[in-house]
Write an enzyme that holds these catalytic residues in place. Sequence first.
Site, mmCIF file in Angstrom:
data_model
loop_
_atom_site.group_PDB
_atom_site.id
_atom_site.type_symbol
_atom_site.label_atom_id
_atom_site.label_comp_id
_atom_site.label_asym_id
_atom_site.label_seq_id
_atom_site.Cartn_x
_atom_site.Cartn_y
_atom_site.Cartn_z
ATOM 1 N N GLU A 80 0.825 -1.213 0.000
ATOM 2 C CA GLU A 80 0.000 0.000 0.000
ATOM 3 C C GLU A 80 0.853 1.255 0.000
ATOM 4 O O GLU A 80 0.496 2.261 -0.614
ATOM 5 C CB GLU A 80 -0.916 0.019 1.216
ATOM 6 C CG GLU A 80 -2.188 -0.760 0.999
ATOM 7 C CD GLU A 80 -3.133 -0.622 2.173
ATOM 8 O OE1 GLU A 80 -3.389 0.533 2.582
ATOM 9 O OE2 GLU A 80 -3.594 -1.655 2.679
ATOM 10 N N GLU B 280 -20.043 11.012 12.862
ATOM 11 C CA GLU B 280 -20.570 9.665 13.101
ATOM 12 C C GLU B 280 -20.967 9.505 14.563
ATOM 13 O O GLU B 280 -20.565 10.314 15.394
ATOM 14 C CB GLU B 280 -19.472 8.625 12.798
ATOM 15 C CG GLU B 280 -19.045 8.586 11.350
ATOM 16 C CD GLU B 280 -17.983 7.534 11.060
ATOM 17 O OE1 GLU B 280 -17.295 7.104 12.011
ATOM 18 O OE2 GLU B 280 -17.860 7.142 9.891
ATOM 19 N N HIS C 150 -16.553 2.396 11.709
ATOM 20 C CA HIS C 150 -15.214 2.480 12.285
ATOM 21 C C HIS C 150 -15.183 2.032 13.738
ATOM 22 O O HIS C 150 -16.212 1.948 14.399
ATOM 23 C CB HIS C 150 -14.707 3.916 12.176
ATOM 24 C CG HIS C 150 -14.671 4.418 10.783
ATOM 25 N ND1 HIS C 150 -15.488 5.439 10.327
ATOM 26 C CD2 HIS C 150 -13.956 4.018 9.712
ATOM 27 C CE1 HIS C 150 -15.248 5.656 9.048
ATOM 28 N NE2 HIS C 150 -14.328 4.801 8.645
#
Lengths: 301, 401
Positions: A20, A215, A256
């Site tokens: 990555e 959130e 999350h």
Amino acid sequence: MPILIDANTTFIVQGITGREAVNLTRENLDYGAKIVGGVTPGRAGRDVYGVPVYDCVRDVTSRTRVDGSVVCVPPRFVRDAVFEALEHGIRLIVIVTERIPRREVAQMVELAALRGARIIGPNCLGLISPGEAKMGGIGGPAANTRQAYSPGPVGIMSRSGGMTTEIASTLSAAGIGQSTAVSIGGDAIIGSTYAELMPLFEADPRTRAIAIYSEPGGRMEAELADWVREHRSRLPVVAFMAGRFMDEMRGMRFGHAGTIVEGREDTTAAKIERMRAAGIEVVERIEEIPAAIRRKLGGSA
Amino acid sequence: MRFYEHETKALFARHGLPLGRSGLARSAADARRIAAEIGGPVVLKSQVLSGGRMKAGAILFADSPDEAPALFERIARTPVKDLLPESVLVEAKSGVAKEFYAGVTWDGRRKLPVLIFSDMGGIDIEEVAEKHPEHVAKLHLSTLFPPTPRLAKETIAATGVTGDDLVRATPIVFALVELFLRYDLTLAEINPLARLEDGRMVVLDGHVDMEAEARELHREVLDALGIRPEETRQARPPTPFEIAGARVDASDHRGVAGNVVEFDGDLGLIIGAGGGSLTLFDAVRKHGGRPANYCEIGGNPSVRKACELTKLVLSKPGVRKIAVMMNVVSNTRVDIVARGVIRGCIESGRDPRDAIAIFRIPGSWEQEGFKILRRHGVEYCDRSVSMYEAAGRAVAKLGAA
């Protein structure tokens, strides 16, 4: 002048030889980032898209100025990597890795405070000052990044990396650019919260409004609401709240690591109420953000 | 990850915290035997992952071993917030003179652990904090510098506790601090910590939560406590559908296609990622849609992984169509997800054109992805259609079907 990073920011990538990290390095270079080195122990002497790889952070900091580091190492090595960067004078650290236990995050945050450094993340995609530079995977390949992000007056802060780009893309499509967009991370404890980044945006003359993605879980939105009220911020704030269905499902984890409704204050309903009481406009849909911002800016955006 | 009371106490016992004699009963006969071994009055406590046991009638007292079996049966049948007990803890009943509260948790704002102590234990600490703030003391703890007992002493003394109580409570509360830090707990609580009539301090009830991310670091102690790796310890136990979802995610290390949660609707969701899933789930519900599941897909999963997740969702009874939706993606490739979901439909014996209500994933490799979708006649859209609007189209299709 955007916040945190601009075209002159120099940084390293820790764990640069990972799959990555290699992609991220390529994407950042293509977007114009000044990556001055990479660190992977035992891989000194190699290069990643022309970026020299070293064994230790000090091998780079002793040669050149290093403003920041993107940390891309596996979870169990993150704390060590961040400590190394902090102890060699790096003052902006972006932690991409997810699934780091909270105690280790707290240790990194505590040391960063002692050293006068700032951490973004963990579990984030980094940050971008459109047209200048980006640090981290935010926006993906440079061509995709240019499609979604454009320079302008709106600062973005988001607990979701993907939704940072969704909001930027929606703003750009409406002809409204961004000063700096920060994917702040999705964990319960993160290096920089909304309220901790607000003073930077407040001091940045280019930033004239803020868009927030929020959130359930935690006290970060309440902290933002308090900050906006106490400091009589000049910046209008427009927020979007996801995960409203979670109010009915306490103790269940969705999204999350930081989104779990445990107490009374971390439901979306309580957060929305608190933000609205502080004068923050909470919209129902992402696509309402551009119009809300335009209204706040009196049509000059 | 929440521990049962008996697991919490087993962890406490390993670190020398003072506990009453007890045993774990899985049958009425166990309950009688343990009560007889303890001798004298006992308390029988339902082992459920939920508070409110006393109110629910799931904590009962027996004066003699002969009473224990009937009480065991009663507790075994008594749900606490819809949960039935996994076992019953039988413990010596103690004569209590005074009750204290001690807890360690995270203060998300300060980003530090906070130690909380009160000399008014036994009841809800939030209520005490609201009504009697002078009886609650708090102290933030460093995560960098090793803790020492004075932290516990200062916190306890701040509530006015002194003399033998202070001396006896200090090592207990300090042990709680050490446990919290050592095992990556998100909550470690003793409530109540009791001073018995003879002056001894005993932990009557405790509660710990371990951070899910840290489970692998503490596998050894979890094994010793009998907590298996597959136990999710969410608010309810996982369904077979959710377990199958976890298996799909674990089958391949590339990308995420998991965190599947079952609902009882008719619209299957292949949505991602963390924030995108929350946004899209809300959008479907706002349009009056009934999701069959929640899930998160992202981080560039393989074709096989996307395919297997699609097959799983389509196999769920009652699912009529699926909606494949994400926010603008950066590192997930649109064409790979498109290939995966189409293959998943075909391997499920469904025509992708009919099974996929909408495909809305804009971003990397979208042109290649859209080409594949066109070839199979699947309705798709790019970023000019919002997440909310895409969810609306999917819901409308189910209504019309």
